[in-house]
Design an enzyme around this catalytic site. Structure first.
Site, PDB file in Angstrom:
ATOM      1  N   ASP A 197      35.517  75.301  38.624  1.00 14.17           N
ATOM      2  CA  ASP A 197      36.507  74.222  38.700  1.00 14.17           C
ATOM      3  C   ASP A 197      37.933  74.758  38.551  1.00 14.17           C
ATOM      4  O   ASP A 197      38.166  75.733  37.839  1.00 14.17           O
ATOM      5  CB  ASP A 197      36.204  73.207  37.585  1.00 14.17           C
ATOM      6  N   GLY A 198      38.852  74.087  39.231  1.00 13.17           N
ATOM      7  CA  GLY A 198      40.273  74.392  39.031  1.00 13.17           C
ATOM      8  C   GLY A 198      40.946  75.115  40.189  1.00 13.17           C
ATOM      9  O   GLY A 198      42.073  75.577  40.051  1.00 13.17           O
ATOM     10  N   ASN A 199      40.269  75.163  41.336  1.00 19.58           N
ATOM     11  CA  ASN A 199      40.891  75.827  42.493  1.00 19.58           C
ATOM     12  C   ASN A 199      42.198  75.134  42.898  1.00 19.58           C
ATOM     13  O   ASN A 199      43.200  75.791  43.194  1.00 19.58           O
ATOM     14  CB  ASN A 199      39.960  75.789  43.712  1.00 19.58           C
ATOM     15  N   GLY A 200      42.138  73.790  42.912  1.00 17.34           N
ATOM     16  CA  GLY A 200      43.315  73.018  43.340  1.00 17.34           C
ATOM     17  C   GLY A 200      44.480  73.224  42.386  1.00 17.34           C
ATOM     18  O   GLY A 200      45.623  73.437  42.813  1.00 17.34           O
TER      19      GLY A 200
ATOM     20  N   TRP B 220      44.949  75.710  40.354  1.00 17.07           N
ATOM     21  CA  TRP B 220      45.407  77.108  40.450  1.00 17.07           C
ATOM     22  C   TRP B 220      46.436  77.213  41.577  1.00 17.07           C
ATOM     23  O   TRP B 220      47.497  77.836  41.418  1.00 17.07           O
ATOM     24  CB  TRP B 220      44.207  78.017  40.730  1.00 17.07           C
TER      25      TRP B 220
ATOM     26  N   HIS C 113      40.860  77.435  47.083  1.00 17.96           N
ATOM     27  CA  HIS C 113      39.435  77.548  47.437  1.00 17.96           C
ATOM     28  C   HIS C 113      39.133  78.948  47.996  1.00 17.96           C
ATOM     29  O   HIS C 113      38.099  79.525  47.723  1.00 17.96           O
ATOM     30  CB  HIS C 113      39.042  76.481  48.464  1.00 17.96           C
TER      31      HIS C 113
ATOM     32  N   SER D 214      29.794  69.116  45.444  1.00 16.01           N
ATOM     33  CA  SER D 214      28.988  68.071  44.807  1.00 16.01           C
ATOM     34  C   SER D 214      28.825  66.884  45.751  1.00 16.01           C
ATOM     35  O   SER D 214      29.614  66.704  46.692  1.00 16.01           O
ATOM     36  CB  SER D 214      29.655  67.618  43.507  1.00 16.01           C
TER      37      SER D 214
ATOM     38  N   LEU E 291      18.413  89.242  41.919  1.00 12.47           N
ATOM     39  CA  LEU E 291      19.177  88.084  41.430  1.00 12.47           C
ATOM     40  C   LEU E 291      18.965  86.932  42.399  1.00 12.47           C
ATOM     41  O   LEU E 291      19.078  87.115  43.614  1.00 12.47           O
ATOM     42  CB  LEU E 291      20.671  88.442  41.382  1.00 12.47           C
TER      43      LEU E 291
ATOM     44  N   SER F   2      29.683  66.792  34.964  1.00 17.13           N
ATOM     45  CA  SER F   2      29.980  66.288  36.315  1.00 17.13           C
ATOM     46  C   SER F   2      28.762  66.319  37.251  1.00 17.13           C
ATOM     47  O   SER F   2      28.857  66.823  38.371  1.00 17.13           O
ATOM     48  CB  SER F   2      31.135  67.072  36.950  1.00 17.13           C
TER      49      SER F   2
END
Ligand code: FPP
Length: 259
Positions: free
Chosen positions: A27-30, A32, A44, A72, A138, A203
């Site tokens: 979260d927080g790309n926008g 940033w 993004h 999401s 992984l 969320s």
């Protein structure tokens, strides 16, 4: 993944105290981007770079399953241009990184609803899963068009159908059977969920699976998430005492024995 030198194999020694499964809410790309006067897309785009670093670090740290919240079910309410950008970034990520993921032992799995995705995206997701299905270092679980409530409702619907068809009885439904109908059926529950950006909520991410997950909220935006931040989150995790609803051995009342 350009930096081939720092190959996943390099840090292959698995730290046995590493969480087996880590979930990440990126979260927080926008914010940033806004902080830097840049368009959200740039946030993004840098978020994809952070995702690359995170996949490599997870493999190096001995994490076996990494689930990332990429889009999401609620993200459809964003402006159409941003949705197009996010879809484009997913395509870009798979096209540019699939070969490296394949070579480095990463198995790509995608959870979420594929019904309302465009055919070219579904084809790419299928290809990523098919080409990496033999890998076992992984599991990169990409939650795309994913919502936990939707996943739970779909599982309930599937089980209801099986009851209606006489395949199972309502009494057969327990937590294990229910979990076997979720998108994450192949993975253990996450030990640790990390969310960046300072927001402190799930969320609609892995709500069934996170019943006993440790939650770590970081006050940095996703594009700034790096190996060091990941390491710090793992250390926070290790310092936590997980009780799973019970009590620790050391807290149990001592039984007095006659000597
Ligand atoms: C949250 O930032 C991030 C997303 C909604 C998408 C996450 C996507 C990436 C990290 C890049 C794309 C990767 C793939 C594989 C598609 P936000 O936009 O909600 O930030 P804000 O809360 O600051 O506005």
């Amino acid at each position: 993944m350009k930096d081939k030198q720092a190959s996943f194999a390099e840090g292959a020694s698995r730290d046995l105290r590493a969480p087996l499964h880590v979930g990440v809410i990126m979260d927080g790309n926008g914010r940033w981007a806004a902080q830097r006067g840049l368009p959200r897309f740039e946030g993004h785009r840098r978020g994809v770079e952070a995702l690359r670093r995170t996949v490599r670090a997870a493999a190096d740290f001995g994490v076996r399953y990494l689930t990332v919240y990429s889009f999401s079910s609620e993200n459809w309410s964003r402006p159409p241009a941003e949705i197009t950008e996010l879809m484009g970034l997913l395509k870009f990520f798979i096209r540019s990184d699939l070969r490296t993921l394949e070579q480095e032992g990463v198995r790509v799995r995608v959870i979420g609803d594929r019904d309302n995705l465009k055919a070219d995206i579904v084809a790419l997701l299928d290809e990523a899963e098919a080409r990496t299905r033999h890998n076992s270092k992984l599991d990169l679980i990409v939650a795309f068009n994913y919502g936990s409530r939707q996943e739970i409702v779909a599982a309930a619907r599937d089980l209801a159908r099986e009851v209606a068809a006489g395949k199972i009885s309502p009494d057969d439904i327990d937590e294990t059977l229910f979990a076997s109908r979720l998108g994450t059926r192949f993975a253990p529950d996450p030990d640790l969920i990390i969310r960046t950006s300072g927001e402190m909520r799930l969320s609609n991410f892995l709500m069934w699976q996170s019943a006993y997950s440790e939650l770590v909220f970081l006050p940095i935006y996703w594009p700034d998430f790096d190996r060091q931040a990941f390491q710090a989150a793992l250390e926070t995790f290790r310092a936590r005492e997980r009780r799973f609803g019970g009590v620790l051995e050391s807290e149990k009342p001592k039984v007095m024995t006659a000597s």
